[in-house]
Design an enzyme around this catalytic site. Sequence first.
Site: not given
Ligand code: BES
Ligand code: ZN
Ligand code: MN
Length: 499
Positions: A272, A283, A342, A344, A346
């Site tokens: 990220k 998370d 990222d 992860e 799911r």
């Molecule tokens: N933990 C994140 C989602 C998240 C984002 C929670 C912002 C709280 C605030 C999750 O694991 C994630 O990184 N999701 C990605 C998925 C993408 C790579 C398909 C996302 O939402 O960018």
């Molecule tokens: Zn996450």
């Molecule tokens: Mn993630």
Amino acid sequence: MDVFAGDPRSADTDLVIVAAFEDAASALATAWSAPTGGEIDRAIDSKEFSGKLYEMFVTPIVDRGYRARRVAAVGLGIQSDFTVDRARRAAAAMGLTARQKKIARVAFLANGVLETGEMIQAIAEGLTLAEFDAGRYKTAGYDSFELTGLGIIVEKRVQHEAEPAARRGRVIGEHCNMARQLDNEPGNALTPSVFADRVSEIARSGGLTVEVLDHHALERLGMGMLLGVGRGSAEPPRLVSIRYEPPDAPPSPVLGLVGKGITFDTGGISIKPAADMDRMKDDMAGGAAVACAMRALAELRAPIRVIGVIPIAENMPGGYAIRPGDVLKSASGKTVEVINTDAEGRLILGDALWYAKEMGATHLVDVATLTGAISVALGGITSGLFGTPTTFLEHVRDIAERAGDRCWPLPLFDEYKDQLRSEIADMINTGGRLGGAITAALFLKEFTGGLPWVHMDIAGTAWAEENKPFMPKGPTGVGLRTLVELAFTSDTWSHFGAP
Ligand code: BES
Ligand code: ZN
Ligand code: MN
């Protein structure tokens, strides 16, 4: 939570809280003019207090017949817009204000429409939520004033109903705060092993049966997705399962609660950006909500069996970390090509949902900070709700609404699944940029084994980005109240198509 039944004069508190509607504020003047020496009337006449939602006015009680020295009026807004959640939030807002004013003991006068069990419970929840303090790691000069006495004042004739309602609200509020405390813990303090220990301790102290699976056990179960996510971290993953089995409960239904437990999400090799990455310590908010909900519903003696499953890992880049393009084999047997490390949540939830069914769950509900896309769709106010059948989804939605966890349904149309097609495995772990919360939910659905299932995406709602009168910046404990209440509604589940 004290219940003071009878004359408000004898309530042993510092501050009596009274509520007023914007379109009926004068009712307050009638009742409180004399005890405040006319101050309430003056404030209402001058519009200093008009009953607008969360508006507050604090003034001394001059009548020495009262044990309390002050009264606070709190606005509930227009009568026709009133909801039980407004009662909860008004109570929380007043509790937070009392703390700011260094008033240690407060009692909320629950009269008129506030006299029902549902309202009294919500008020008890709100007052309790105001006790949450985020300053555990502050040292010099940190001033954390604590509320020492919370109460509800009711008329004698409703005391019988008020006492259990107040206790129920107290228990739910305390466990919500417990979840918020966990959410607040930084990633260096709350590593996978520490989180697993904390969850076990919470569950065991509530009389629940706990099992912690370490990575050897996960290997035996073939949980390739959870193990894969955990590989980049020096701390191996875990899976905690919690059982609540009251002796007199029927064998079915069995509610399976599943909560995402990523103790820190760097994104892994698909790392990220630095900005706001610190937020990724929460998370595990879904996992905390599940663990604390299990304890609360056990304390409140929910009438059904409930299973909690919390997959726990730290998503880090590292020499052993999974790479984009890697293929993982899930416990269910399905294979997944990891396009983005990222995505992860799911992956670990897929193995956990499968495990919940293995353990005997007949109905599944998962809570997860799953996608940034859900915040794009719904902002920070509303959690995304997905699931099948629609009757079960609507049921959970209904409960969430009353519990004060704002939710809104999104679709799971099959057509979106095209985005998850892999050339070499059963599916990929991420769809495109568009409809990201939906494709994430559709991925989870592949692991629910056809059970009635609801998924709550709390990525936008688990952490409040700004101060509100009723909720300070920081962890919200979203989901917990819904999960607890859900466990008390099984008498209506027969038409959800459970096996
Ligand atoms: N933990 C994140 C989602 C998240 C984002 C929670 C912002 C709280 C605030 C999750 O694991 C994630 O990184 N999701 C990605 C998925 C993408 C790579 C398909 C996302 O939402 O960018
Ligand atoms: Zn996450
Ligand atoms: Mn993630």
